[in-house]
Design an enzyme around this catalytic site. Structure first.
Site, short mmCIF file in Angstrom:
data_model
loop_
_atom_site.label_atom_id
_atom_site.label_comp_id
_atom_site.label_asym_id
_atom_site.label_seq_id
_atom_site.Cartn_x
_atom_site.Cartn_y
_atom_site.Cartn_z
N CYS A 145 0.83 -1.20 0.00
CA CYS A 145 0.00 0.00 0.00
C CYS A 145 0.87 1.25 0.00
CB CYS A 145 -0.90 -0.02 1.24
SG CYS A 145 -1.90 1.46 1.42
N CYS A 148 -0.43 4.09 2.22
CA CYS A 148 -0.17 3.89 3.65
C CYS A 148 1.31 4.13 4.00
CB CYS A 148 -0.49 2.46 4.08
SG CYS A 148 -2.00 1.79 3.41
N ASP A 149 2.21 3.63 3.18
CA ASP A 149 3.62 3.56 3.59
C ASP A 149 4.58 4.43 2.78
OD1 ASP A 149 2.88 1.68 5.49
OD2 ASP A 149 3.10 0.01 4.10
#
Ligand code: NAP
Length: 322
Positions: A145, A148-149
């Site tokens: 992701c 997300c990261d």
């Protein structure tokens, strides 16, 4: 938590049975129970799903410092319990129909649970590379992701694996942070949409590595490199990277619903944003639904909508009780 494994106290009948205890399922539970519907969530592993094993979530609105996946899961779980949702450990085997009711059968248990509606929130799992070193760095260097990261890779070098829309789009997104993004694809032609390809080709921070597959992820405490096999040259070499983003497709958790629900070619349930499936009284919420953006925030939104739709279905089809 011991109640999680205890099926002795099941009710004779439920208003809503929710399959899957991730953010979509737990939110559907919160909304349904708060509307006074008898609600049961069946979770095959542990509450929280994918999110529970996410180290830090930085893009869930309202948590300025971020929140760990474990903590968010615990809050959602307690929130659902607070409104009286029952949560049990069970894996759905199938759904049968009789006299307007649905009967959810379970794997490994001789139980059929009677319910007026079903919300399927069984999620999806990103496909893994399944190479040595991948498991060691899951959640700390291997990511599925970029949203997300990505921010963890400011001025770093990352590899994106895959050649579809996700890989190319997320690869482009990652150049907001990383100084260099390699997109490693197993063929010499991308599967991604032309518009995404053109944008990536024009991005000076992206370099494509063609006809190559990942053989190994290397490093002691953190990722140092990946070993690539060039299928055309028949040679392997190591590529220095700080992180690896894997976008090689998704698997939906819908084995139990094949033949009953309309699924797309990857197994995702076809339902629009009202979460209605092709079967009246069965709704699909979260990552299991065919959709564009798989995020916690879109999953919880689906959960709320599905619970509302279930309530409406009960009002219309069980008027004496709804
Ligand atoms: P996808 O379309 O299934 O593409 C997966 C990619 O990974 C393909 O290029 C595939 O290679 C490669 N691949 C598969 N298994 C592999 C393996 N074991 N090792 C190395 N490479 C492997 O998946 P996706 O990109 O996640 O897209 C999923 C769906 O969401 C698609 O329908 C897509 O259109 C949609 N989507 C749309 C958007 C958008 O419109 N903005 C954004 C994201 C996703 P091959 O090409 O050789 O098969």
């Amino acid at each position: 938590m011991e109640d999680f494994f205890n099926f002795d106290n099941l009710k004779e009948e439920y208003d809503v049975v929710i399959i899957g205890g991730g953010p979509a399922g737990l939110t559907a539970g919160i909304y349904a129970a708060r509307d006074d519907l008898n609600t049961l969530i069946l979770e095959k592993n542990f509450p929280g799903g994918q999110v529970a094993i996410t180290e830090i979530i930085e893009n869930y609105p309202g948590f300025l410092e971020g929140i760990s996946g474990g903590e968010l899961t615990e809050k959602l779980f307690q929130h659902a319990k607070q409104f009286g949702v029952e949560i049990k450990n069970g894996m759905c085997k199938g759904i049968e129909f009789c006299d307007g009711y649905k009967y959810v059968s379970l794997q490994y248990k001789d139980i059929k649970i009677k319910t007026k509606t079903v919300i399927i929130a069984s999620g999806a799992k990103p496909k893994h590379l399944e190479v040595p070193g991948e498991n060691k760095f899951l959640g700390r260097g291997i990511s599925f992701c970029a949203t997300c990261d990505g921010a963890f890779y400011k001025d770093k070098v990352v590899a994106v694996i895959g050649g579809g829309d996700s890989a190319v789009e997320e690869g482009h997104y990652l150049t907001k942070f990383a100084k260099k993004v390699y997109i490693v694809h197993r063929r010499d032609k991308l599967r991604a949409a032309k518009i995404l390809q053109d944008r990536a080709f024009a991005n000076p921070k992206i370099e494509f590595i063609w006809n190559s597959v990942v053989k190994k992820v290397n490093g002691e405490d953190k990722i140092e490199s990946i070993t690539l096999y060039d299928k055309k040259l028949g040679k392997t070499h190591d590529l220095k990277v700080d992180g690896v983003f894997v976008f090689i497709g998704w698997n939906a958790d819908t084995e139990a619903f094949k033949g009953l629900l309309e699924l797309d070619e990857s197994g995702f349930i076809i339902a629009d944003e009202t979460t209605h499936t092709n079967v009246p009284g069965i709704f699909a919420a979260g990552d299991v639904r065919k959709k564009e953006l798989r995020q916690i925030v879109t999953a919880v939104a689906d959960g709320a909508v599905a619970a509302k739709m279930a309530e409406r279905y009960i009002e219309e089809n069980f008027p004496q009780e709804g």
